[in-house]
Design a protein around this motif. Structure first.
Motif, PDB file in Angstrom:
ATOM      1  N   VAL A   1      43.321  17.079 -14.359  1.00  0.00           N
ATOM      2  CA  VAL A   1      42.347  17.870 -15.019  1.00  0.00           C
ATOM      3  C   VAL A   1      41.513  18.386 -13.859  1.00  0.00           C
ATOM      4  O   VAL A   1      41.017  17.829 -12.846  1.00  0.00           O
ATOM      5  N   GLU A   2      41.171  19.889 -13.931  1.00  0.00           N
ATOM      6  CA  GLU A   2      40.376  20.431 -12.934  1.00  0.00           C
ATOM      7  C   GLU A   2      39.287  21.458 -13.896  1.00  0.00           C
ATOM      8  O   GLU A   2      39.727  21.810 -14.739  1.00  0.00           O
ATOM      9  N   VAL A   3      38.062  20.980 -13.224  1.00  0.00           N
ATOM     10  CA  VAL A   3      36.768  21.695 -14.114  1.00  0.00           C
ATOM     11  C   VAL A   3      35.827  22.098 -13.247  1.00  0.00           C
ATOM     12  O   VAL A   3      35.785  21.693 -11.985  1.00  0.00           O
TER      13      VAL A   3
ATOM     14  N   GLN B   1      31.796  26.342 -23.072  1.00  0.00           N
ATOM     15  CA  GLN B   1      31.141  25.441 -24.108  1.00  0.00           C
ATOM     16  C   GLN B   1      30.593  24.080 -23.631  1.00  0.00           C
ATOM     17  O   GLN B   1      30.154  23.565 -24.607  1.00  0.00           O
ATOM     18  N   ALA B   2      31.156  23.574 -22.621  1.00  0.00           N
ATOM     19  CA  ALA B   2      30.732  22.265 -21.859  1.00  0.00           C
ATOM     20  C   ALA B   2      30.743  22.290 -20.644  1.00  0.00           C
ATOM     21  O   ALA B   2      31.578  23.078 -19.753  1.00  0.00           O
ATOM     22  N   GLY B   3      30.079  21.193 -19.977  1.00  0.00           N
ATOM     23  CA  GLY B   3      30.227  21.128 -18.588  1.00  0.00           C
ATOM     24  C   GLY B   3      30.265  19.381 -18.400  1.00  0.00           C
ATOM     25  O   GLY B   3      29.450  18.770 -19.056  1.00  0.00           O
ATOM     26  N   VAL B   4      30.590  18.963 -17.194  1.00  0.00           N
ATOM     27  CA  VAL B   4      30.763  17.649 -16.589  1.00  0.00           C
ATOM     28  C   VAL B   4      30.380  17.555 -15.433  1.00  0.00           C
ATOM     29  O   VAL B   4      30.283  18.420 -14.261  1.00  0.00           O
ATOM     30  N   ASN B   5      29.982  16.266 -14.929  1.00  0.00           N
ATOM     31  CA  ASN B   5      30.000  15.929 -13.527  1.00  0.00           C
ATOM     32  C   ASN B   5      30.935  14.954 -13.365  1.00  0.00           C
ATOM     33  O   ASN B   5      31.821  14.609 -14.341  1.00  0.00           O
ATOM     34  N   ALA B   6      31.164  14.244 -11.985  1.00  0.00           N
ATOM     35  CA  ALA B   6      32.167  13.161 -12.045  1.00  0.00           C
ATOM     36  C   ALA B   6      32.068  12.156 -12.897  1.00  0.00           C
ATOM     37  O   ALA B   6      33.162  11.751 -13.217  1.00  0.00           O
ATOM     38  N   ALA B   7      30.750  11.558 -13.082  1.00  0.00           N
ATOM     39  CA  ALA B   7      30.831  10.412 -14.031  1.00  0.00           C
ATOM     40  C   ALA B   7      30.886  10.749 -15.259  1.00  0.00           C
ATOM     41  O   ALA B   7      31.905   9.804 -15.966  1.00  0.00           O
ATOM     42  N   SER B   8      30.764  11.691 -15.564  1.00  0.00           N
ATOM     43  CA  SER B   8      31.080  11.974 -17.175  1.00  0.00           C
ATOM     44  C   SER B   8      32.495  12.203 -17.529  1.00  0.00           C
ATOM     45  O   SER B   8      32.951  12.032 -18.358  1.00  0.00           O
ATOM     46  N   LEU B   9      33.251  12.965 -16.421  1.00  0.00           N
ATOM     47  CA  LEU B   9      34.606  13.381 -16.793  1.00  0.00           C
ATOM     48  C   LEU B   9      35.280  11.958 -16.474  1.00  0.00           C
ATOM     49  O   LEU B   9      35.982  11.723 -17.336  1.00  0.00           O
ATOM     50  N   ARG B  10      34.956  11.074 -15.737  1.00  0.00           N
ATOM     51  CA  ARG B  10      35.813   9.841 -15.620  1.00  0.00           C
ATOM     52  C   ARG B  10      35.241   9.008 -16.856  1.00  0.00           C
ATOM     53  O   ARG B  10      36.338   8.353 -17.579  1.00  0.00           O
TER      54      ARG B  10
ATOM     55  N   PRO C   1      36.915  31.518  -5.576  1.00  0.00           N
ATOM     56  CA  PRO C   1      36.867  31.033  -4.157  1.00  0.00           C
ATOM     57  C   PRO C   1      35.463  30.507  -3.931  1.00  0.00           C
ATOM     58  O   PRO C   1      34.177  30.912  -4.343  1.00  0.00           O
ATOM     59  N   ASN C   2      35.508  29.108  -3.165  1.00  0.00           N
ATOM     60  CA  ASN C   2      34.525  28.239  -2.970  1.00  0.00           C
ATOM     61  C   ASN C   2      33.596  27.564  -4.132  1.00  0.00           C
ATOM     62  O   ASN C   2      32.456  27.389  -3.933  1.00  0.00           O
ATOM     63  N   PHE C   3      34.226  27.806  -5.257  1.00  0.00           N
ATOM     64  CA  PHE C   3      33.622  27.343  -6.584  1.00  0.00           C
ATOM     65  C   PHE C   3      33.465  26.034  -6.428  1.00  0.00           C
ATOM     66  O   PHE C   3      34.463  25.014  -6.376  1.00  0.00           O
ATOM     67  N   PRO C   4      32.556  25.207  -6.772  1.00  0.00           N
ATOM     68  CA  PRO C   4      32.285  23.604  -6.841  1.00  0.00           C
ATOM     69  C   PRO C   4      33.383  23.079  -8.013  1.00  0.00           C
ATOM     70  O   PRO C   4      33.028  23.325  -9.022  1.00  0.00           O
ATOM     71  N   CYS C   5      34.323  22.500  -7.700  1.00  0.00           N
ATOM     72  CA  CYS C   5      35.072  21.800  -8.769  1.00  0.00           C
ATOM     73  C   CYS C   5      35.208  20.446  -8.750  1.00  0.00           C
ATOM     74  O   CYS C   5      35.025  19.942  -7.631  1.00  0.00           O
ATOM     75  N   LEU C   6      35.816  19.950  -9.655  1.00  0.00           N
ATOM     76  CA  LEU C   6      36.310  18.604  -9.825  1.00  0.00           C
ATOM     77  C   LEU C   6      37.681  18.512  -9.998  1.00  0.00           C
ATOM     78  O   LEU C   6      38.302  19.225 -11.096  1.00  0.00           O
ATOM     79  N   GLU C   7      38.394  17.602  -9.782  1.00  0.00           N
ATOM     80  CA  GLU C   7      39.783  17.173 -10.012  1.00  0.00           C
ATOM     81  C   GLU C   7      39.773  15.814 -10.302  1.00  0.00           C
ATOM     82  O   GLU C   7      39.498  14.799  -9.604  1.00  0.00           O
ATOM     83  N   ALA C   8      40.449  15.610 -11.410  1.00  0.00           N
ATOM     84  CA  ALA C   8      40.790  14.226 -11.995  1.00  0.00           C
ATOM     85  C   ALA C   8      42.083  13.923 -12.156  1.00  0.00           C
ATOM     86  O   ALA C   8      42.921  14.648 -12.757  1.00  0.00           O
ATOM     87  N   GLY C   9      42.651  12.839 -11.744  1.00  0.00           N
ATOM     88  CA  GLY C   9      44.110  12.481 -11.989  1.00  0.00           C
ATOM     89  C   GLY C   9      44.140  11.162 -12.868  1.00  0.00           C
ATOM     90  O   GLY C   9      43.201  10.270 -12.228  1.00  0.00           O
ATOM     91  N   ALA C  10      44.887  11.152 -13.812  1.00  0.00           N
ATOM     92  CA  ALA C  10      44.840   9.716 -14.579  1.00  0.00           C
ATOM     93  C   ALA C  10      46.148   9.655 -15.285  1.00  0.00           C
ATOM     94  O   ALA C  10      47.052  10.450 -15.283  1.00  0.00           O
ATOM     95  N   THR C  11      46.466   8.210 -15.629  1.00  0.00           N
ATOM     96  CA  THR C  11      47.645   7.926 -16.146  1.00  0.00           C
ATOM     97  C   THR C  11      47.397   7.392 -17.521  1.00  0.00           C
ATOM     98  O   THR C  11      46.530   6.684 -17.682  1.00  0.00           O
TER      99      THR C  11
END
Length: 154
Positions: free
Chosen positions: A75-77, A109-118, A142-152
């Motif tokens: 997931v990338e957001v 319609q939504a937004g997350v930070n690292a803790a809420s995504l996890r 470009p240079n957009f602050p993003c989060l990437e989560a990897g999950a199983t």
């Protein structure tokens, strides 16, 4: 089967690319039109922010149900923690928060930070491998602050 959900114009070779409009391989709303099975890998790049925050956990749980055991999700957001904590309000911040709004599919319609995504991933049956913050190199953000989560899938 590998799925690229909400692919927009960014289709991936080797994936079943799904979106509500072309050039996807499969046209439809993945949140309600499909019941996939035996999925080994899912890519959701800049998709969750386009769904209502009321639906985020339902959608992640549904995707989890489609998975084979040990299937993977990426997931990338936008990183709303970094965006809102930056203290700058400019056009790039407006787009990050609200979307580009060029059509109905381009509103956030939504937004997350690292803790809420996890937390969202863990509550919906995923074992989170990592959540990392980074500055996007994608030409559309470009240079957009993003989060990437990897999950199983558990």
């Amino acid at each position: 089967m590998k799925l690229n959900l909400g692919c927009g114009e960014f289709t991936l070779p080797g994936y079943c690319n799904v979106d509500i409009q072309p050039p996807a391989d499969v046209i439809g709303d993945f949140t309600k039109d499909f019941d996939f099975s035996d999925v080994t890998e899912v890519e959701m790049s800049h998709v969750l922010e386009h769904l209502s925050w009321h639906d985020t956990e339902k959608v992640l749980h549904t995707v989890r149900l489609w998975m084979k055991p040990a299937g993977t999700l990426r997931v990338e957001v936008p990183d709303m923690g970094a965006i809102m904590g930056g203290g700058i309000w400019d056009k790039a911040t407006e787009i990050a928060v609200y979307g580009i709004q060029s059509d109905v599919a381009e509103y956030h319609q939504a937004g997350v930070n690292a803790a809420s995504l996890r937390g969202c991933l863990e509550r919906t049956g995923w074992s989170v491998d990592q959540v990392r913050a980074f500055a996007s190199t994608h030409p559309a953000r470009p240079n957009f602050p993003c989060l990437e989560a990897g999950a199983t899938a558990k």
